[in-house]
Design a protein around this motif. Structure first.
Motif, mmCIF file in Angstrom:
data_model
loop_
_atom_site.group_PDB
_atom_site.id
_atom_site.type_symbol
_atom_site.label_atom_id
_atom_site.label_comp_id
_atom_site.label_asym_id
_atom_site.label_seq_id
_atom_site.Cartn_x
_atom_site.Cartn_y
_atom_site.Cartn_z
ATOM 1 N N ALA A 116 44.179 38.331 95.146
ATOM 2 C CA ALA A 116 42.833 38.084 95.662
ATOM 3 C C ALA A 116 41.797 38.854 94.854
ATOM 4 O O ALA A 116 40.728 38.327 94.502
ATOM 5 C CB ALA A 116 42.765 38.480 97.134
ATOM 6 N N ARG A 117 42.110 40.115 94.532
ATOM 7 C CA ARG A 117 41.182 40.934 93.739
ATOM 8 C C ARG A 117 41.071 40.406 92.312
ATOM 9 O O ARG A 117 39.988 40.429 91.708
ATOM 10 C CB ARG A 117 41.656 42.387 93.733
ATOM 11 N N ALA A 118 42.191 39.896 91.770
ATOM 12 C CA ALA A 118 42.169 39.349 90.414
ATOM 13 C C ALA A 118 41.252 38.131 90.339
ATOM 14 O O ALA A 118 40.453 37.992 89.408
ATOM 15 C CB ALA A 118 43.581 38.974 89.981
ATOM 16 N N LYS A 119 41.336 37.248 91.324
ATOM 17 C CA LYS A 119 40.490 36.057 91.349
ATOM 18 C C LYS A 119 39.014 36.441 91.464
ATOM 19 O O LYS A 119 38.154 35.857 90.798
ATOM 20 C CB LYS A 119 40.897 35.146 92.510
ATOM 21 N N SER A 154 40.326 38.762 79.147
ATOM 22 C CA SER A 154 41.772 38.602 78.986
ATOM 23 C C SER A 154 42.529 39.066 80.224
ATOM 24 O O SER A 154 41.989 39.721 81.124
ATOM 25 C CB SER A 154 42.258 39.418 77.790
ATOM 26 N N LEU A 155 43.805 38.722 80.247
ATOM 27 C CA LEU A 155 44.709 39.174 81.294
ATOM 28 C C LEU A 155 44.799 40.691 81.291
ATOM 29 O O LEU A 155 44.788 41.328 82.351
ATOM 30 C CB LEU A 155 46.098 38.548 81.080
ATOM 31 N N MET A 156 44.899 41.282 80.098
ATOM 32 C CA MET A 156 45.016 42.736 79.982
ATOM 33 C C MET A 156 43.791 43.434 80.571
ATOM 34 O O MET A 156 43.917 44.436 81.284
ATOM 35 C CB MET A 156 45.194 43.137 78.520
ATOM 36 N N SER A 191 50.593 38.780 86.018
ATOM 37 C CA SER A 191 50.883 37.413 85.583
ATOM 38 C C SER A 191 51.924 36.768 86.478
ATOM 39 O O SER A 191 51.786 35.610 86.899
ATOM 40 C CB SER A 191 51.368 37.431 84.133
ATOM 41 N N ARG A 192 52.972 37.522 86.818
ATOM 42 C CA ARG A 192 54.046 36.999 87.658
ATOM 43 C C ARG A 192 53.532 36.677 89.064
ATOM 44 O O ARG A 192 53.846 35.641 89.645
ATOM 45 C CB ARG A 192 55.183 38.004 87.736
ATOM 46 N N MET A 193 52.715 37.577 89.628
ATOM 47 C CA MET A 193 52.185 37.373 90.964
ATOM 48 C C MET A 193 51.255 36.162 91.030
ATOM 49 O O MET A 193 51.283 35.379 91.982
ATOM 50 C CB MET A 193 51.442 38.632 91.425
ATOM 51 N N MET A 194 50.420 35.990 89.991
ATOM 52 C CA MET A 194 49.501 34.846 89.971
ATOM 53 C C MET A 194 50.264 33.534 89.876
ATOM 54 O O MET A 194 49.930 32.559 90.556
ATOM 55 C CB MET A 194 48.517 34.981 88.808
ATOM 56 N N LYS A 195 51.281 33.516 89.044
ATOM 57 C CA LYS A 195 52.070 32.301 88.882
ATOM 58 C C LYS A 195 52.770 31.945 90.187
ATOM 59 O O LYS A 195 52.808 30.779 90.603
ATOM 60 C CB LYS A 195 53.097 32.490 87.765
ATOM 61 N N ARG A 196 53.303 32.956 90.879
ATOM 62 C CA ARG A 196 54.046 32.713 92.113
ATOM 63 C C ARG A 196 53.127 32.260 93.244
ATOM 64 O O ARG A 196 53.452 31.331 93.988
ATOM 65 C CB ARG A 196 54.787 33.985 92.529
ATOM 66 N N GLU A 197 51.963 32.881 93.369
ATOM 67 C CA GLU A 197 51.084 32.591 94.509
ATOM 68 C C GLU A 197 50.125 31.433 94.260
ATOM 69 O O GLU A 197 49.779 30.702 95.185
ATOM 70 C CB GLU A 197 50.288 33.841 94.882
ATOM 71 N N PHE A 215 47.465 32.877 84.327
ATOM 72 C CA PHE A 215 46.131 33.461 84.175
ATOM 73 C C PHE A 215 45.265 32.570 83.282
ATOM 74 O O PHE A 215 44.106 32.287 83.606
ATOM 75 C CB PHE A 215 46.246 34.866 83.573
ATOM 76 N N VAL A 216 45.817 32.124 82.173
ATOM 77 C CA VAL A 216 45.047 31.305 81.225
ATOM 78 C C VAL A 216 44.645 29.983 81.866
ATOM 79 O O VAL A 216 43.520 29.500 81.675
ATOM 80 C CB VAL A 216 45.857 31.059 79.932
ATOM 81 N N GLN A 217 45.546 29.380 82.639
ATOM 82 C CA GLN A 217 45.214 28.113 83.305
ATOM 83 C C GLN A 217 44.077 28.298 84.312
ATOM 84 O O GLN A 217 43.163 27.467 84.387
ATOM 85 C CB GLN A 217 46.457 27.556 84.006
#
Length: 393
Positions: A284-287, A300-302, A316-322, A327-329
Motif C-alpha cells: 500500500a505504501r509502495a503504491k 526505479s524499484l530501488m 518486487s515479490r510482494m507486489m507481484k503476489r498481491e 513494479f515496471v508493469q
C-alpha cells in the motif's frame, strides 16, 4: 440495414464467369459479386479474404478442383452456400457434391432464368438464417440480463429461495440450489466492473447451463451447478490476474457443506474476498509512493524500496503476489494513464507529454504507448478528437 451477401464466381473459363456475372441483377437479391477466380487455389484464398456467403463453382478447375474446394470451404466457412456449374458429362460427379449440402446446380450454358430462381431461393434462405441468428442473439442477451437481475436480488436476500428455484428452469439452469457460490474481487476500483465480469465469463464460457456470472458493484459473483476443484479455483485466479493485469482474490464455498442460506454464504464470500485485499502495508505504501514519483525520469524499484526501507527483491515479490503485476508493469500503467489523460484533455506536444510522464525521449514514449494502448499517441489524440493548436507535433 439490409444485408448484402458476398458472392464468389469460380470457373477457369472467363466467358462463363462473365456470363454468370452479367446474367442477372445481383442487387435484386441483395447480392454482390465480391470476386472471381480461375482456379480452385485462388478461389479458396479469395473466399476467405472476402468471407463469402455464396460460391458459384465449376467442378472441373485446375490446381484444386471444385469438389475439393467445397470440402475445404465447408471447414473454413461452414455457413457458406454452394451452387455448382457443370456440364451434362459431369452430372454424376455433381451428384457426389450433394453430400456437401450444395444448394443447387446449374447446367452449362447457364440460363439467366434458372440462375434468377436459384439466387432468389438462396437469398431468401440466407435472410431467414440471419434473422434466426439475430433472434437467438436477442434471446441470449435478454436471458443474460434476466439471470443477472435474478441472481443479484437473490444474493442480497431480496427474493425468496423458492421463487428463484421456480424460475431457474426458465433461465435454462438446473432447477435446484447451486453446488457452489463464489465472489471475485480485484481490490482495485479503477478497473471497470464489466471488464472483471467479462473476464470471469470467459473461464465458464463452455458451461452456459451450469454457471452464472453476475456483477455486484466492484465485485463479481459466480454460481455453479457443479463442484469446482481447488486446482480449478487456482487456475481461475491465475487467468483473472493475467487478463486484468491486477491482483485478484476469490472465495468459493460448497453450498451443500454449509448450513447457510445463499445470501448468508454470499456475504461470507464477500467479506473474505475483501479482507484479502487489505493487503500488506508495504505494498500500500509502495503504491502511494509511486503515485507521487512515477513522472520522475530515473524513478526505479530501488528508489521505492529505499524509501520504504525494505529490500528491492522483497518489495518486487510482494507486489507481484498481491497486485498480479511487476513494479515496471505498474509504473508503466500509471504513466500511461497520465499520458492518456493529457492527450485527451490538452493540446500539449507529444514531447512535452513524454517529459511529464517520465520518459527521456518522445520516440521511447511513443514506442511504449503503442505497445500498451495499441495505437500511437498522435493516433490516439485524433481518435479522441483533440487537435493541437499553434505548435507542430
Amino acid at each position: 440495414m439490409s444485408e448484402e451477401w458476398r458472392v464468389l464466381i469460380a470457373d477457369d473459363e472467363p466467358w462463363i464467369r462473365e456470363g454468370i456475372r452479367d446474367a442477372v441483377s445481383w442487387e435484386r437479391y441483395r447480392m454482390e459479386v465480391a470476386a472471381e477466380a480461375e482456379n480452385g487455389e485462388e478461389a479458396f484464398e479469395l473466399a476467405l479474404k472476402h468471407s463469402i456467403d455464396l460460391l458459384i463453382v465449376d467442378l472441373n478447375m485446375p490446381i484444386v478442383n471444385g469438389l475439393t474446394l467445397m470440402k475445404k470451404l465447408r471447414q473454413a466457412l461452414p455457413l457458406c452456400r454452394f451452387v455448382i456449374v457443370t456440364g451434362y458429362d459431369q452430372f454424376s460427379y455433381a451428384q457426389e457434391a450433394i453430400r456437401l449440402q450444395v444448394d443447387d446446380y446449374l447446367l452449362k450454358p447457364v440460363e439467366p432464368g434458372q440462375l434468377d430462381q436459384v439466387l432468389r431461393n438462396i437469398s431468401s434462405s440466407l435472410a431467414a438464417e440471419k434473422k434466426k441468428q439475430r433472434d437467438q442473439l436477442h434471446i441470449q442477451k435478454n436471458l443474460s440480463l434476466l439471470k443477472e437481475h435474478v441472481f443479484q436480488h437473490w444474493v442480497r436476500g431480496q427474493i425468496r429461495e423458492e421463487e428463484v428455484c421456480a424460475q431457474l428452469e426458465s433461465l435454462r439452469l438446473p432447477p435446484r440450489i447451486p453446488d457452489m457460490l463464489g465472489v471475485v474481487s480485484t481490490g482495485n476500483v479503477s478497473i471497470e466492473p464489466d471488464h472483471v465480469k467479462q473476464q470471469a465469463e470467459r473461464f465458464f464460457k463452455e458451461e452456459p447451463e451450469a454457471a452464472v456470472v453476475f456483477g455486484d458493484g466492484h465485485l463479481v459473483g459466480v454460481c455453479l451447478w457443479r463442484v469446482m476443484t481447488e486446482k480449478e479455483q487456482r487456475a481461475f485466479e491465475e487467468m483473472m490476474k493475467g487478463g486484468l493485469h491486477a491482483g485478484v482474490s476469490s472465495c468459493f464455498i460448497n453450498l451443500a457443506e454449509m448450513e447457510q442460506t445463499v445470501p448468508e454464504a454470499y456475504q461470507f464470500c464477500r467479506e473474505k474476498a475483501a479482507r484479502s485485499f487489505n493487503g500488506s502495508p508495504v505494498v500500500a505504501r509502495a503504491k502511494e509512493y509511486m503515485q507521487k514519483h512515477f513522472a520522475e525520469r530515473d524513478f526505479s524499484l530501488m528508489q521505492t524500496a529505499d524509501a520504504l526501507q525494505v529490500s528491492a527483491v522483497y518489495l518486487s515479490r510482494m507486489m507481484k503476489r498481491e497486485l498480479g503485476m511487476t513494479f515496471v508493469q505498474l509504473l508503466t500503467e500509471m504513466r500511461m494513464q497520465k499520458a492518456v489523460h493529457l492527450l485527451k484533455t490538452t493540446s500539449l506536444p507529444i514531447h512535452d507529454i513524454a517529459e511529464q510522464t517520465g520518459y527521456d525521449t518522445q520516440h521511447y514514449f511513443s514506442t511504449i504507448f503503442k505497445k500498451t494502448i495499441g495505437v500511437t499517441p498522435n493516433q490516439y489524440r485524433r481518435m479522441s478528437g483533440i487537435e493541437q493548436t499553434g505548435r507542430k507535433l
